[in-house]
Design a protein around this motif. Sequence first.
Motif, PDB file in Angstrom:
ATOM      1  N   PHE A  39      10.881  28.507 -35.558  1.00  0.00           N
ATOM      2  CA  PHE A  39       9.727  28.383 -36.437  1.00  0.00           C
ATOM      3  C   PHE A  39       9.285  26.934 -36.440  1.00  0.00           C
ATOM      4  O   PHE A  39      10.117  26.016 -36.487  1.00  0.00           O
ATOM      5  CB  PHE A  39      10.082  28.836 -37.855  1.00  0.00           C
ATOM      6  CG  PHE A  39       9.040  28.505 -38.887  1.00  0.00           C
ATOM      7  CD1 PHE A  39       7.780  29.082 -38.824  1.00  0.00           C
ATOM      8  CD2 PHE A  39       9.314  27.617 -39.918  1.00  0.00           C
ATOM      9  CE1 PHE A  39       6.809  28.775 -39.768  1.00  0.00           C
ATOM     10  CE2 PHE A  39       8.362  27.307 -40.876  1.00  0.00           C
ATOM     11  CZ  PHE A  39       7.096  27.892 -40.795  1.00  0.00           C
ATOM     12  N   CYS A  40       7.978  26.700 -36.388  1.00  0.00           N
ATOM     13  CA  CYS A  40       7.426  25.356 -36.317  1.00  0.00           C
ATOM     14  C   CYS A  40       6.275  25.227 -37.309  1.00  0.00           C
ATOM     15  O   CYS A  40       5.400  26.099 -37.367  1.00  0.00           O
ATOM     16  CB  CYS A  40       6.939  25.085 -34.891  1.00  0.00           C
ATOM     17  SG  CYS A  40       6.052  23.539 -34.663  1.00  0.00           S
ATOM     18  N   ALA A  53       8.163  19.994 -38.649  1.00  0.00           N
ATOM     19  CA  ALA A  53       9.495  20.503 -38.967  1.00  0.00           C
ATOM     20  C   ALA A  53       9.728  21.797 -38.198  1.00  0.00           C
ATOM     21  O   ALA A  53       8.853  22.658 -38.133  1.00  0.00           O
ATOM     22  CB  ALA A  53       9.636  20.746 -40.464  1.00  0.00           C
ATOM     23  N   MET A  54      10.906  21.909 -37.594  1.00  0.00           N
ATOM     24  CA  MET A  54      11.274  23.115 -36.853  1.00  0.00           C
ATOM     25  C   MET A  54      12.572  23.679 -37.388  1.00  0.00           C
ATOM     26  O   MET A  54      13.470  22.934 -37.807  1.00  0.00           O
ATOM     27  CB  MET A  54      11.438  22.828 -35.357  1.00  0.00           C
ATOM     28  CG  MET A  54      10.167  22.437 -34.646  1.00  0.00           C
ATOM     29  SD  MET A  54      10.410  22.434 -32.840  1.00  0.00           S
ATOM     30  CE  MET A  54       8.911  21.576 -32.332  1.00  0.00           C
ATOM     31  N   LEU A  55      12.650  24.996 -37.375  1.00  0.00           N
ATOM     32  CA  LEU A  55      13.867  25.734 -37.715  1.00  0.00           C
ATOM     33  C   LEU A  55      14.290  26.497 -36.465  1.00  0.00           C
ATOM     34  O   LEU A  55      13.486  27.223 -35.875  1.00  0.00           O
ATOM     35  CB  LEU A  55      13.595  26.703 -38.867  1.00  0.00           C
ATOM     36  CG  LEU A  55      14.744  27.621 -39.276  1.00  0.00           C
ATOM     37  CD1 LEU A  55      15.853  26.802 -39.925  1.00  0.00           C
ATOM     38  CD2 LEU A  55      14.247  28.697 -40.244  1.00  0.00           C
ATOM     39  N   LEU A  56      15.540  26.331 -36.030  1.00  0.00           N
ATOM     40  CA  LEU A  56      16.010  26.886 -34.767  1.00  0.00           C
ATOM     41  C   LEU A  56      17.282  27.692 -34.971  1.00  0.00           C
ATOM     42  O   LEU A  56      18.106  27.380 -35.837  1.00  0.00           O
ATOM     43  CB  LEU A  56      16.299  25.761 -33.759  1.00  0.00           C
ATOM     44  CG  LEU A  56      15.231  24.679 -33.601  1.00  0.00           C
ATOM     45  CD1 LEU A  56      15.786  23.525 -32.774  1.00  0.00           C
ATOM     46  CD2 LEU A  56      13.971  25.255 -32.964  1.00  0.00           C
ATOM     47  N   TYR A 132      19.379  25.421 -37.514  1.00  0.00           N
ATOM     48  CA  TYR A 132      19.310  23.979 -37.282  1.00  0.00           C
ATOM     49  C   TYR A 132      17.897  23.484 -37.555  1.00  0.00           C
ATOM     50  O   TYR A 132      16.915  24.136 -37.179  1.00  0.00           O
ATOM     51  CB  TYR A 132      19.730  23.639 -35.851  1.00  0.00           C
ATOM     52  CG  TYR A 132      21.201  23.857 -35.611  1.00  0.00           C
ATOM     53  CD1 TYR A 132      22.120  22.830 -35.813  1.00  0.00           C
ATOM     54  CD2 TYR A 132      21.685  25.107 -35.211  1.00  0.00           C
ATOM     55  CE1 TYR A 132      23.486  23.033 -35.609  1.00  0.00           C
ATOM     56  CE2 TYR A 132      23.042  25.319 -35.016  1.00  0.00           C
ATOM     57  CZ  TYR A 132      23.940  24.280 -35.210  1.00  0.00           C
ATOM     58  OH  TYR A 132      25.286  24.493 -35.019  1.00  0.00           O
ATOM     59  N   ASN A 133      17.805  22.325 -38.195  1.00  0.00           N
ATOM     60  CA  ASN A 133      16.516  21.743 -38.549  1.00  0.00           C
ATOM     61  C   ASN A 133      16.222  20.521 -37.686  1.00  0.00           C
ATOM     62  O   ASN A 133      17.126  19.735 -37.376  1.00  0.00           O
ATOM     63  CB  ASN A 133      16.503  21.322 -40.022  1.00  0.00           C
ATOM     64  CG  ASN A 133      16.669  22.499 -40.958  1.00  0.00           C
ATOM     65  OD1 ASN A 133      15.754  23.286 -41.141  1.00  0.00           O
ATOM     66  ND2 ASN A 133      17.851  22.619 -41.553  1.00  0.00           N
ATOM     67  N   VAL A 134      14.971  20.368 -37.325  1.00  0.00           N
ATOM     68  CA  VAL A 134      14.504  19.179 -36.618  1.00  0.00           C
ATOM     69  C   VAL A 134      13.223  18.709 -37.305  1.00  0.00           C
ATOM     70  O   VAL A 134      12.297  19.501 -37.480  1.00  0.00           O
ATOM     71  CB  VAL A 134      14.225  19.461 -35.129  1.00  0.00           C
ATOM     72  CG1 VAL A 134      13.598  18.241 -34.474  1.00  0.00           C
ATOM     73  CG2 VAL A 134      15.505  19.855 -34.402  1.00  0.00           C
ATOM     74  N   ASP A 185      -2.917  22.650 -38.502  1.00  0.00           N
ATOM     75  CA  ASP A 185      -3.297  23.792 -39.339  1.00  0.00           C
ATOM     76  C   ASP A 185      -2.460  25.047 -39.101  1.00  0.00           C
ATOM     77  O   ASP A 185      -2.384  25.907 -39.982  1.00  0.00           O
ATOM     78  CB  ASP A 185      -4.775  24.135 -39.113  1.00  0.00           C
ATOM     79  CG  ASP A 185      -5.692  22.994 -39.521  1.00  0.00           C
ATOM     80  OD1 ASP A 185      -5.351  22.300 -40.491  1.00  0.00           O
ATOM     81  OD2 ASP A 185      -6.716  22.792 -38.864  1.00  0.00           O
ATOM     82  N   ASP A 186      -1.868  25.179 -37.927  1.00  0.00           N
ATOM     83  CA  ASP A 186      -1.220  26.436 -37.567  1.00  0.00           C
ATOM     84  C   ASP A 186       0.300  26.329 -37.535  1.00  0.00           C
ATOM     85  O   ASP A 186       0.857  25.357 -37.004  1.00  0.00           O
ATOM     86  CB  ASP A 186      -1.710  26.900 -36.188  1.00  0.00           C
ATOM     87  CG  ASP A 186      -3.173  27.269 -36.189  1.00  0.00           C
ATOM     88  OD1 ASP A 186      -3.677  27.652 -37.263  1.00  0.00           O
ATOM     89  OD2 ASP A 186      -3.823  27.167 -35.135  1.00  0.00           O
ATOM     90  N   ASP A 187       0.953  27.339 -38.112  1.00  0.00           N
ATOM     91  CA  ASP A 187       2.392  27.511 -37.954  1.00  0.00           C
ATOM     92  C   ASP A 187       2.624  28.451 -36.779  1.00  0.00           C
ATOM     93  O   ASP A 187       1.724  29.185 -36.366  1.00  0.00           O
ATOM     94  CB  ASP A 187       3.015  28.126 -39.214  1.00  0.00           C
ATOM     95  CG  ASP A 187       2.747  27.292 -40.462  1.00  0.00           C
ATOM     96  OD1 ASP A 187       2.627  26.061 -40.320  1.00  0.00           O
ATOM     97  OD2 ASP A 187       2.653  27.879 -41.547  1.00  0.00           O
ATOM     98  N   CYS A 188       3.831  28.457 -36.248  1.00  0.00           N
ATOM     99  CA  CYS A 188       4.117  29.419 -35.183  1.00  0.00           C
ATOM    100  C   CYS A 188       5.580  29.833 -35.217  1.00  0.00           C
ATOM    101  O   CYS A 188       6.464  29.064 -35.599  1.00  0.00           O
ATOM    102  CB  CYS A 188       3.751  28.849 -33.812  1.00  0.00           C
ATOM    103  SG  CYS A 188       4.678  27.384 -33.320  1.00  0.00           S
ATOM    104  N   PHE A 189       5.803  31.083 -34.837  1.00  0.00           N
ATOM    105  CA  PHE A 189       7.135  31.663 -34.693  1.00  0.00           C
ATOM    106  C   PHE A 189       7.326  32.072 -33.232  1.00  0.00           C
ATOM    107  O   PHE A 189       6.360  32.357 -32.532  1.00  0.00           O
ATOM    108  CB  PHE A 189       7.290  32.936 -35.540  1.00  0.00           C
ATOM    109  CG  PHE A 189       7.260  32.729 -37.021  1.00  0.00           C
ATOM    110  CD1 PHE A 189       8.439  32.650 -37.744  1.00  0.00           C
ATOM    111  CD2 PHE A 189       6.060  32.649 -37.707  1.00  0.00           C
ATOM    112  CE1 PHE A 189       8.425  32.487 -39.127  1.00  0.00           C
ATOM    113  CE2 PHE A 189       6.026  32.482 -39.085  1.00  0.00           C
ATOM    114  CZ  PHE A 189       7.210  32.408 -39.786  1.00  0.00           C
TER     115      PHE A 189
END
Length: 302
Positions: A39-40, A53-56, A132-134, A185-189
Amino acid sequence: MMKKFILVFLCVISIVCSFPIFLIANATCYSSFSPYFGFCTFVDDEELGYGCAMLLEWNNEGVVEFDSSTDTYEQELIFYNYDGNAFATSNRIYETDLPNSYFDTSLFDPDEEINIAIGTTTPENIIPGEYYNVFMGLDIENETGSMFKVSSQEGRHYLLPSKYFIFAESTFFSVPFKSGHIAPDDDCFWWNEIESNNSTGTANARLQQTWINGTISSSSDVDYYKVYLTGKTTVYFSSAEGYDYDVRIYNEEGTLVDSLASVYQEQTKTFSVDENGYYYFKVFPFAANYVSADAVYRLYVE
Protein backbone atom coordinates in the motif's frame (compact mmCIF):
# COMPACT_ATOMS: atom_id res chain seq x y z
CA MET A 1 1.76 11.71 13.12
CA MET A 2 0.90 10.66 9.63
CA LYS A 3 -2.82 10.77 10.45
CA LYS A 4 -3.95 9.88 6.94
CA PHE A 5 -1.59 6.92 6.74
CA ILE A 6 -2.57 5.61 10.16
CA LEU A 7 -6.28 5.85 9.33
CA VAL A 8 -5.90 4.04 6.03
CA PHE A 9 -3.47 1.59 7.62
CA LEU A 10 -6.13 0.55 10.13
CA CYS A 11 -8.61 0.01 7.29
CA VAL A 12 -6.05 -2.06 5.40
CA ILE A 13 -5.32 -4.21 8.43
CA SER A 14 -9.02 -4.89 8.97
CA ILE A 15 -9.42 -5.93 5.34
CA VAL A 16 -6.31 -8.11 5.22
CA CYS A 17 -7.18 -9.78 8.52
CA SER A 18 -10.51 -10.83 7.04
CA PHE A 19 -8.53 -13.06 4.65
CA PRO A 20 -6.01 -14.70 7.01
CA ILE A 21 -4.86 -17.26 4.43
CA PHE A 22 -2.96 -14.43 2.70
CA LEU A 23 -0.46 -14.39 5.52
CA ILE A 24 0.80 -17.91 4.91
CA ALA A 25 0.03 -18.64 1.26
CA ASN A 26 2.63 -18.43 -1.49
CA ALA A 27 2.50 -16.27 -4.59
CA THR A 28 3.39 -17.88 -7.89
CA CYS A 29 4.69 -14.74 -9.59
CA TYR A 30 8.31 -15.04 -10.79
CA SER A 31 8.97 -11.78 -8.95
CA SER A 32 8.23 -13.43 -5.61
CA PHE A 33 11.07 -11.49 -3.96
CA SER A 34 8.79 -8.45 -4.01
CA PRO A 35 6.20 -7.82 -1.27
CA TYR A 36 3.14 -9.76 -2.34
CA PHE A 37 0.98 -7.08 -0.71
CA GLY A 38 1.63 -3.36 -0.62
CA PHE A 39 0.00 0.00 0.00
CA CYS A 40 1.33 3.44 -0.94
CA THR A 41 0.04 6.88 0.10
CA PHE A 42 1.29 10.46 0.41
CA VAL A 43 1.16 12.03 3.87
CA ASP A 44 2.19 15.09 5.88
CA ASP A 45 4.05 13.89 8.97
CA GLU A 46 4.25 16.24 11.98
CA GLU A 47 7.91 15.37 12.59
CA LEU A 48 9.26 14.23 9.21
CA GLY A 49 7.32 16.59 6.97
CA TYR A 50 5.76 15.73 3.62
CA GLY A 51 6.49 12.39 2.05
CA CYS A 52 5.37 8.97 0.86
CA ALA A 53 4.46 6.16 3.26
CA MET A 54 4.37 2.51 2.23
CA LEU A 55 3.08 -0.59 3.99
CA LEU A 56 4.66 -3.86 2.81
CA GLU A 57 4.17 -7.56 3.50
CA TRP A 58 6.08 -10.59 2.24
CA ASN A 59 4.89 -14.19 2.29
CA ASN A 60 6.93 -17.35 2.85
CA GLU A 61 7.99 -17.77 -0.76
CA GLY A 62 9.18 -14.19 -1.00
CA VAL A 63 11.49 -14.42 1.99
CA VAL A 64 12.93 -17.74 0.80
CA GLU A 65 14.16 -15.88 -2.29
CA PHE A 66 16.69 -14.12 -0.06
CA ASP A 67 18.97 -17.12 0.49
CA SER A 68 22.40 -15.48 0.55
CA SER A 69 24.19 -13.21 3.02
CA THR A 70 25.02 -10.91 0.08
CA ASP A 71 21.38 -10.46 -1.05
CA THR A 72 19.82 -7.00 -0.97
CA TYR A 73 16.35 -5.58 -1.50
CA GLU A 74 15.20 -2.07 -2.39
CA GLN A 75 11.69 -0.60 -2.27
CA GLU A 76 11.43 2.05 -4.97
CA LEU A 77 9.18 5.01 -5.69
CA ILE A 78 9.64 6.43 -9.20
CA PHE A 79 8.33 9.74 -10.54
CA TYR A 80 7.61 10.43 -14.19
CA ASN A 81 10.05 13.11 -15.42
CA TYR A 82 10.05 12.75 -19.22
CA ASP A 83 8.35 16.14 -19.37
CA GLY A 84 10.58 17.68 -16.69
CA ASN A 85 7.70 17.98 -14.23
CA ALA A 86 8.41 15.29 -11.65
CA PHE A 87 6.47 15.76 -8.41
CA ALA A 88 9.63 15.14 -6.35
CA THR A 89 13.29 14.84 -7.28
CA SER A 90 15.02 13.58 -4.15
CA ASN A 91 14.64 12.16 -0.67
CA ARG A 92 15.69 14.33 2.31
CA ILE A 93 15.00 11.86 5.14
CA TYR A 94 13.61 8.37 5.64
CA GLU A 95 12.32 6.05 8.34
CA THR A 96 11.70 2.31 8.07
CA ASP A 97 11.64 -0.86 10.14
CA LEU A 98 13.29 -2.86 7.36
CA PRO A 99 16.40 -4.48 8.88
CA ASN A 100 19.78 -2.79 8.26
CA SER A 101 18.26 -0.14 6.04
CA TYR A 102 19.89 2.42 3.76
CA PHE A 103 18.94 5.16 1.32
CA ASP A 104 20.24 4.23 -2.12
CA THR A 105 22.30 6.56 -4.26
CA SER A 106 20.73 7.93 -7.46
CA LEU A 107 24.07 7.77 -9.29
CA PHE A 108 23.61 6.47 -12.86
CA ASP A 109 19.79 6.55 -12.59
CA PRO A 110 18.09 8.04 -15.68
CA ASP A 111 16.89 11.63 -15.31
CA GLU A 112 13.57 10.75 -16.99
CA GLU A 113 12.54 8.51 -14.09
CA ILE A 114 13.37 9.92 -10.66
CA ASN A 115 14.07 6.88 -8.49
CA ILE A 116 13.88 7.12 -4.69
CA ALA A 117 14.83 3.82 -3.06
CA ILE A 118 15.08 2.57 0.53
CA GLY A 119 16.87 -0.76 0.87
CA THR A 120 18.02 -3.46 3.26
CA THR A 121 21.32 -5.35 3.21
CA THR A 122 19.81 -8.26 5.19
CA PRO A 123 16.47 -9.10 3.52
CA GLU A 124 16.84 -12.67 4.78
CA ASN A 125 15.82 -11.26 8.17
CA ILE A 126 12.42 -10.12 6.86
CA ILE A 127 9.65 -12.07 8.60
CA PRO A 128 6.79 -13.35 6.43
CA GLY A 129 3.38 -12.14 7.57
CA GLU A 130 4.82 -9.07 9.31
CA TYR A 131 4.01 -5.53 8.15
CA TYR A 132 6.94 -3.26 7.29
CA ASN A 133 6.76 0.52 6.98
CA VAL A 134 8.80 2.79 4.74
CA PHE A 135 8.59 6.59 4.90
CA MET A 136 10.36 8.73 2.28
CA GLY A 137 10.61 12.46 2.99
CA LEU A 138 10.31 14.12 -0.40
CA ASP A 139 11.75 17.32 -1.84
CA ILE A 140 8.75 18.64 -3.77
CA GLU A 141 9.46 20.18 -7.17
CA ASN A 142 6.06 20.22 -8.86
CA GLU A 143 3.10 20.79 -6.55
CA THR A 144 0.61 20.12 -9.35
CA GLY A 145 1.67 16.47 -9.26
CA SER A 146 3.02 13.85 -11.66
CA MET A 147 2.60 10.16 -12.38
CA PHE A 148 4.41 7.68 -10.16
CA LYS A 149 5.05 3.96 -10.10
CA VAL A 150 6.21 1.49 -7.45
CA SER A 151 8.89 -1.12 -8.01
CA SER A 152 10.97 -3.72 -6.17
CA GLN A 153 14.61 -4.50 -6.81
CA GLU A 154 16.54 -7.60 -5.81
CA GLY A 155 20.29 -7.18 -5.79
CA ARG A 156 23.59 -8.26 -4.35
CA HIS A 157 26.41 -6.50 -2.55
CA TYR A 158 30.07 -7.12 -3.22
CA LEU A 159 33.04 -6.44 -0.95
CA LEU A 160 31.01 -4.43 1.58
CA PRO A 161 27.28 -4.20 2.51
CA SER A 162 27.22 -0.57 1.37
CA LYS A 163 24.96 1.17 -1.14
CA TYR A 164 28.03 1.96 -3.24
CA PHE A 165 28.79 -1.76 -3.67
CA ILE A 166 25.25 -2.95 -4.49
CA PHE A 167 24.25 -4.09 -7.97
CA ALA A 168 20.73 -4.84 -9.21
CA GLU A 169 19.77 -8.31 -10.42
CA SER A 170 15.98 -8.19 -10.92
CA THR A 171 13.38 -5.42 -10.95
CA PHE A 172 9.62 -5.82 -10.80
CA PHE A 173 7.00 -3.07 -11.13
CA SER A 174 4.16 -3.65 -8.69
CA VAL A 175 2.38 -0.50 -9.91
CA PRO A 176 3.23 0.75 -13.44
CA PHE A 177 3.10 4.26 -14.92
CA LYS A 178 0.22 3.02 -17.08
CA SER A 179 -2.11 3.21 -14.13
CA GLY A 180 -2.12 6.99 -14.31
CA HIS A 181 -1.67 7.31 -10.54
CA ILE A 182 -0.84 10.92 -9.75
CA ALA A 183 1.14 12.06 -6.72
CA PRO A 184 0.08 13.32 -4.24
CA ASP A 185 -3.64 12.75 -4.84
CA ASP A 186 -3.81 9.00 -5.43
CA ASP A 187 -3.27 6.03 -3.13
CA CYS A 188 -2.52 2.62 -4.57
CA PHE A 189 -2.65 -1.03 -3.53
CA TRP A 190 -1.11 -4.09 -5.11
CA TRP A 191 -1.41 -7.82 -4.54
CA ASN A 192 0.37 -10.70 -6.24
CA GLU A 193 -1.62 -13.75 -7.24
CA ILE A 194 -2.03 -16.58 -4.73
CA GLU A 195 -2.36 -20.12 -6.06
CA SER A 196 -4.47 -22.16 -6.21
CA ASN A 197 -7.13 -19.89 -7.68
CA ASN A 198 -8.26 -22.00 -10.63
CA SER A 199 -11.99 -21.84 -9.86
CA THR A 200 -14.62 -19.48 -8.47
CA GLY A 201 -14.52 -21.46 -5.24
CA THR A 202 -10.80 -20.72 -4.76
CA ALA A 203 -10.80 -17.22 -6.27
CA ASN A 204 -8.47 -14.63 -4.72
CA ALA A 205 -10.62 -12.02 -2.96
CA ARG A 206 -9.41 -8.58 -4.01
CA LEU A 207 -10.42 -4.93 -3.65
CA GLN A 208 -11.31 -2.40 -6.30
CA GLN A 209 -8.54 0.09 -7.08
CA THR A 210 -5.92 -2.61 -6.56
CA TRP A 211 -3.24 -3.76 -8.99
CA ILE A 212 -3.26 -7.54 -9.33
CA ASN A 213 -0.09 -9.20 -10.70
CA GLY A 214 -0.19 -12.83 -11.80
CA THR A 215 1.09 -15.45 -14.22
CA ILE A 216 -0.32 -18.27 -16.35
CA SER A 217 2.16 -21.08 -15.76
CA SER A 218 0.64 -23.88 -17.87
CA SER A 219 -1.93 -24.47 -20.60
CA SER A 220 -4.42 -25.68 -17.98
CA ASP A 221 -3.85 -22.75 -15.62
CA VAL A 222 -6.67 -20.24 -15.24
CA ASP A 223 -6.88 -17.58 -12.54
CA TYR A 224 -9.99 -16.27 -10.79
CA TYR A 225 -10.37 -13.08 -8.75
CA LYS A 226 -13.41 -12.09 -6.72
CA VAL A 227 -14.17 -8.36 -6.54
CA TYR A 228 -17.15 -6.46 -5.13
CA LEU A 229 -18.48 -4.07 -7.80
CA THR A 230 -20.91 -1.18 -7.64
CA GLY A 231 -22.37 0.65 -10.63
CA LYS A 232 -20.00 1.81 -13.37
CA THR A 233 -16.66 -0.02 -13.47
CA THR A 234 -13.52 0.41 -15.57
CA VAL A 235 -11.12 -2.52 -16.00
CA TYR A 236 -7.50 -2.27 -17.18
CA PHE A 237 -5.70 -5.40 -18.31
CA SER A 238 -2.35 -6.14 -19.92
CA SER A 239 -0.22 -9.22 -20.52
CA ALA A 240 3.50 -9.40 -21.18
CA GLU A 241 4.72 -8.78 -24.72
CA GLY A 242 4.23 -11.91 -26.79
CA TYR A 243 1.58 -13.39 -24.48
CA ASP A 244 -2.09 -13.12 -25.38
CA TYR A 245 -4.37 -13.46 -22.35
CA ASP A 246 -8.08 -12.75 -22.09
CA VAL A 247 -10.45 -11.81 -19.26
CA ARG A 248 -14.06 -12.81 -18.74
CA ILE A 249 -16.26 -11.31 -16.04
CA TYR A 250 -19.08 -13.30 -14.44
CA ASN A 251 -21.69 -12.54 -11.80
CA GLU A 252 -22.27 -14.83 -8.83
CA GLU A 253 -24.77 -16.88 -10.83
CA GLY A 254 -22.11 -17.65 -13.44
CA THR A 255 -23.60 -15.40 -16.14
CA LEU A 256 -21.07 -13.73 -18.44
CA VAL A 257 -21.19 -9.95 -17.90
CA ASP A 258 -18.36 -8.72 -20.12
CA SER A 259 -14.91 -9.62 -21.49
CA LEU A 260 -11.71 -8.10 -22.86
CA ALA A 261 -8.46 -9.24 -24.49
CA SER A 262 -4.96 -7.89 -23.88
CA VAL A 263 -3.36 -8.41 -27.34
CA TYR A 264 0.09 -7.79 -25.74
CA GLN A 265 -0.83 -4.32 -24.49
CA GLU A 266 -3.08 -2.58 -22.00
CA GLN A 267 -6.76 -2.75 -22.81
CA THR A 268 -9.53 -0.77 -21.12
CA LYS A 269 -13.18 -1.66 -20.75
CA THR A 270 -15.93 0.29 -18.98
CA PHE A 271 -19.26 -1.31 -18.14
CA SER A 272 -22.08 -1.02 -15.61
CA VAL A 273 -23.31 -3.84 -13.40
CA ASP A 274 -27.04 -4.32 -13.01
CA GLU A 275 -26.69 -5.22 -9.34
CA ASN A 276 -24.05 -4.43 -6.74
CA GLY A 277 -22.25 -7.53 -5.54
CA TYR A 278 -19.34 -9.90 -6.05
CA TYR A 279 -18.12 -10.59 -9.56
CA TYR A 280 -15.52 -13.06 -10.81
CA PHE A 281 -12.68 -12.13 -13.16
CA LYS A 282 -11.28 -15.11 -15.06
CA VAL A 283 -7.84 -14.72 -16.68
CA PHE A 284 -6.83 -17.37 -19.22
CA PRO A 285 -4.53 -17.80 -22.26
CA PHE A 286 -5.86 -17.31 -25.78
CA ALA A 287 -3.90 -20.40 -26.89
CA ALA A 288 -1.99 -23.18 -25.12
CA ASN A 289 1.43 -21.88 -26.22
CA TYR A 290 0.83 -18.47 -24.56
CA VAL A 291 1.99 -19.54 -21.11
CA SER A 292 5.01 -18.79 -18.94
CA ALA A 293 5.71 -18.59 -15.21
CA ASP A 294 7.85 -15.53 -16.02
CA ALA A 295 5.28 -13.54 -18.05
CA VAL A 296 3.34 -11.27 -15.69
CA TYR A 297 -0.14 -9.96 -16.49
CA ARG A 298 -1.71 -7.00 -14.69
CA LEU A 299 -5.37 -6.51 -13.81
CA TYR A 300 -6.72 -3.31 -12.31
CA VAL A 301 -10.39 -2.81 -11.42
CA GLU A 302 -11.17 0.86 -10.88
